[in-house]
Design a protein around this motif. Sequence first.
Motif, PDB file in Angstrom:
ATOM      1  N   THR A  24       0.836  -1.205   0.000  1.00 40.00           N
ATOM      2  CA  THR A  24       0.000   0.000   0.000  1.00 40.00           C
ATOM      3  C   THR A  24       0.871   1.255   0.000  1.00 40.00           C
ATOM      4  O   THR A  24       0.589   2.219  -0.726  1.00 40.00           O
ATOM      5  CB  THR A  24      -0.952  -0.012   1.216  1.00 40.00           C
ATOM      6  OG1 THR A  24      -1.707  -1.234   1.179  1.00 40.00           O
ATOM      7  CG2 THR A  24      -1.920   1.149   1.173  1.00 40.00           C
ATOM      8  N   ASP A  47      -7.176  -2.847   0.577  1.00 39.77           N
ATOM      9  CA  ASP A  47      -6.664  -3.233   1.883  1.00 39.77           C
ATOM     10  C   ASP A  47      -7.424  -2.492   2.974  1.00 39.77           C
ATOM     11  O   ASP A  47      -7.245  -1.296   3.166  1.00 39.77           O
ATOM     12  CB  ASP A  47      -5.171  -2.866   1.941  1.00 39.77           C
ATOM     13  CG  ASP A  47      -4.505  -3.421   3.176  1.00 39.77           C
ATOM     14  OD1 ASP A  47      -5.223  -3.778   4.119  1.00 39.77           O
ATOM     15  OD2 ASP A  47      -3.269  -3.491   3.193  1.00 39.77           O
ATOM     16  N   ASP A 143      -2.927  -1.690  -5.156  1.00 40.92           N
ATOM     17  CA  ASP A 143      -2.055  -2.154  -4.069  1.00 40.92           C
ATOM     18  C   ASP A 143      -2.207  -3.662  -3.842  1.00 40.92           C
ATOM     19  O   ASP A 143      -1.886  -4.180  -2.781  1.00 40.92           O
ATOM     20  CB  ASP A 143      -2.309  -1.357  -2.777  1.00 40.92           C
ATOM     21  CG  ASP A 143      -3.598  -1.761  -2.070  1.00 40.92           C
ATOM     22  OD1 ASP A 143      -4.423  -2.452  -2.685  1.00 40.92           O
ATOM     23  OD2 ASP A 143      -3.771  -1.367  -0.895  1.00 40.92           O
TER      24      ASP A 143
HETATM   25 MG   LIG Z   1      -1.816  -3.090   1.917  1.00 36.20          MG
END
Ligand SMILES: [Mg+2]
Lengths: 313, 93
Positions: A24, A47, A143
Amino acid sequence: MEEKNVFFDRKFVFLSGKGGVGKTTTSSSIAMGLSKRGHKTLLISTDPSHSIGHIFEKEIGPKERQIRENLYGIEINVKEESRKYIDGILKQAKEILSPVILEEVKDQIELAYHSPGAEELALFDVISRFFAVEEKYDNFVFDTAPSGYTLRLLALPKALNNWINRLIKTRINSMKVEYYATRNPDKKLKQKLEEDPVLKILYKRKEQFELARKILLNSEKTLFMFVLNPERLPIEITRDSIKELEENKIKIEALIINKITSDSSPRSEKEAEYIKEIENEFALRRIFKLPLMPEEVHGISSIEKISDILFSQ
Amino acid sequence: MKNEKRSFWETVKLFFKGMVIDTSYEVIEAAANMEKDNFMIVIFSDFLGIPNPLSYYTIELIPYFGNELPGWELRMSDRKSVLAKAMGEVGEP
Ligand SMILES: [Mg+2]
Ligand SMILES: Nc1ncnc2c1ncn2[C@@H]1O[C@H](COP(=O)(O)OP(=O)(O)O)[C@@H](O)[C@H]1O
């Protein structure tokens, strides 16, 4: 050599790697770097734990939101998306089916939500949504990446393609025969085929698979990167994952070694060995190196710092 | 009867061409059921104990076939052999 940077000409960038390595953080930095160089970029985070909203100190959420000039972000919770999909099917079932039958199939629908492949296919649905609107941005940075299983299904032309084509053929045959078994059909066969909700769903899937295949297997358009830390175990995992993906025609073109300590501690010396090992093992690939930042990565300025390091390599 | 030697599909094809005079609607209807059964095996494979790796996708079709489930289950218990044939034709990825 900034102009040669591998990120510029790839519409879609995917980051793989195990939890916590810095996907991320680095995807935010790549997106930031692109936007600073005039590329209209969408950063997509799946995420829920370490959100890009937290990184950019801005509420982002499941709708595209501008972060700064040329930079947009979206946070998608795959589990929530999957729930929405299941609830939509249950609602549809409630409308069409008798209560007795509904009871019988309800469990099967619920069960599919918890089935082994469900989360991966739900993630694939989330990702492939952006393939259909690729003209909206210059670059899309994720990500995450589709799972190895999903990529394998897509890479094998015979797997998904044949499966969906046969389903379509069987459905058409079934409708044809049924049509001719009806004494006074109310509509023409062609119209019935066009209006069939089952065929609509099947064609929608077929389109999704074909488009995803075209994009994910196209290395001029798509970049897969691996993020890892300079430690023993991640190197082994990376080696296995890359091998598996490349067997399925997915090329991991670049690696990011993240969280490198650069004091002269014993830890740092050990890391240097691992980094050498990574450079030897993956010599044919582009390798980026990022230091362990002294302070928590948080806020636009720290992402800018990482971004500048990445784009200067 | 000649018909019994023909496969369902041959019969259906001939019917389309108007070449079968003695084929009743019932025969065609049986053929229609068979095609549908093949399709429903993929959607309801769990009922038959066959795991479907893409069940997350096929459940989307359940609402459109649920009402035919009782008839299908009956026919399936009658014709276990249909299963092998259909899996060969439609199969899994
Ligand atoms: Mg992540
Ligand atoms: N280069 C770095 N220096 C310092 N901390 C980092 C660095 N990269 C990531 N982190 C921190 O490590 C944690 C995990 O990073 P994150 O990007 O969320 O990983 P992932 O997305 O792979 O799970 C976060 O707390 C993040 O701030």
